[in-house]
Motif scaffolding. Structure first.
Motif, short mmCIF file in Angstrom:
data_model
loop_
_atom_site.label_atom_id
_atom_site.label_comp_id
_atom_site.label_asym_id
_atom_site.label_seq_id
_atom_site.Cartn_x
_atom_site.Cartn_y
_atom_site.Cartn_z
N LEU A 85 0.83 -1.21 0.00
CA LEU A 85 0.00 0.00 0.00
C LEU A 85 0.86 1.26 0.00
N ASP A 86 1.92 1.26 0.80
CA ASP A 86 2.83 2.41 0.81
C ASP A 86 3.40 2.66 -0.58
N ILE A 87 3.80 1.61 -1.25
CA ILE A 87 4.36 1.73 -2.60
C ILE A 87 3.31 2.25 -3.57
N LEU A 88 2.11 1.70 -3.51
CA LEU A 88 1.04 2.14 -4.40
C LEU A 88 0.67 3.60 -4.15
N TYR A 89 0.60 4.00 -2.89
CA TYR A 89 0.25 5.38 -2.57
C TYR A 89 1.35 6.35 -3.04
N LEU A 90 2.61 6.00 -2.81
CA LEU A 90 3.70 6.86 -3.27
C LEU A 90 3.74 6.95 -4.80
N THR A 91 3.51 5.82 -5.44
CA THR A 91 3.47 5.81 -6.90
C THR A 91 2.35 6.72 -7.41
N THR A 92 1.20 6.63 -6.77
CA THR A 92 0.07 7.48 -7.15
C THR A 92 0.42 8.95 -6.95
N LEU A 93 0.97 9.26 -5.81
CA LEU A 93 1.28 10.65 -5.48
C LEU A 93 2.27 11.26 -6.48
N PHE A 94 3.27 10.50 -6.88
CA PHE A 94 4.33 11.05 -7.72
C PHE A 94 4.10 10.87 -9.22
N HIS A 95 3.14 10.07 -9.63
CA HIS A 95 3.07 9.72 -11.06
C HIS A 95 2.83 10.93 -11.96
N ASP A 96 2.16 11.94 -11.48
CA ASP A 96 1.96 13.18 -12.25
C ASP A 96 2.35 14.39 -11.43
N ALA A 97 3.31 14.24 -10.55
CA ALA A 97 3.70 15.36 -9.67
C ALA A 97 4.18 16.55 -10.49
N ILE A 98 4.84 16.28 -11.58
CA ILE A 98 5.24 17.36 -12.49
C ILE A 98 4.36 17.23 -13.73
N TYR A 99 3.62 18.29 -13.98
CA TYR A 99 2.77 18.31 -15.16
C TYR A 99 2.78 19.70 -15.78
N LEU A 100 3.43 19.79 -16.91
CA LEU A 100 3.44 21.01 -17.71
C LEU A 100 2.85 20.65 -19.06
N PRO A 101 1.74 21.25 -19.45
CA PRO A 101 1.04 20.84 -20.67
C PRO A 101 1.92 20.82 -21.93
N TRP A 102 2.91 21.66 -22.00
CA TRP A 102 3.76 21.75 -23.19
C TRP A 102 4.95 20.79 -23.15
N SER A 103 5.15 20.12 -22.01
CA SER A 103 6.32 19.25 -21.86
C SER A 103 6.03 17.84 -22.33
N LYS A 104 7.05 17.23 -22.91
CA LYS A 104 6.96 15.83 -23.32
C LYS A 104 7.71 14.92 -22.34
N THR A 105 8.18 15.51 -21.24
CA THR A 105 8.98 14.74 -20.28
C THR A 105 8.37 14.74 -18.88
N ASN A 106 7.07 14.95 -18.78
CA ASN A 106 6.44 15.01 -17.46
C ASN A 106 6.66 13.74 -16.65
N GLU A 107 6.49 12.58 -17.27
CA GLU A 107 6.65 11.32 -16.54
C GLU A 107 8.08 11.15 -16.05
N GLU A 108 9.04 11.43 -16.94
CA GLU A 108 10.44 11.31 -16.56
C GLU A 108 10.80 12.31 -15.46
N ASP A 109 10.28 13.53 -15.59
CA ASP A 109 10.54 14.55 -14.58
C ASP A 109 9.91 14.19 -13.24
N SER A 110 8.72 13.60 -13.27
CA SER A 110 8.07 13.15 -12.04
C SER A 110 8.87 12.02 -11.39
N ALA A 111 9.40 11.12 -12.21
CA ALA A 111 10.23 10.03 -11.68
C ALA A 111 11.51 10.57 -11.04
#
Length: 78
Positions: free
Chosen positions: A41-67
């Motif tokens: 559960l801790d892993i799933l919650y952290l993954t959820t929290l961070f999966h879109d932590a960085i979101y810039l509509p014009w960026s193509k690297t949001n997932e990588e930046d969030s990771a």
């Protein structure tokens, strides 16, 4: 950054889909699935929290930046 700082990112004015409501929806689905250990559960919650932590509509690297943000957080607080 603290968890509160990560959560506050989901309030950014340009977000339409990747908001706190989106996080709540995912958490509800995880909780409905059930049968997870506390560690899972801790892993799933952290993954959820961070999966879109960085979101810039014009960026193509949001997932990588969030990771990268998660890695920085993990290295700092684990």
């Amino acid at each position: 950054e603290h968890i509160e700082d990560i959560l506050s990112r989901y309030d950014e004015s340009w977000r339409y889909f990747h908001t706190k409501k989106h996080l709540e929806y995912i958490i509800k689905k995880i909780n409905l699935l059930g049968n997870f250990t506390e560690t899972e559960l801790d892993i799933l919650y952290l993954t959820t929290l961070f999966h879109d932590a960085i979101y810039l509509p014009w960026s193509k690297t949001n997932e990588e930046d969030s990771a990268k943000l998660f890695k920085e957080y993990w290295n700092k607080y684990s």
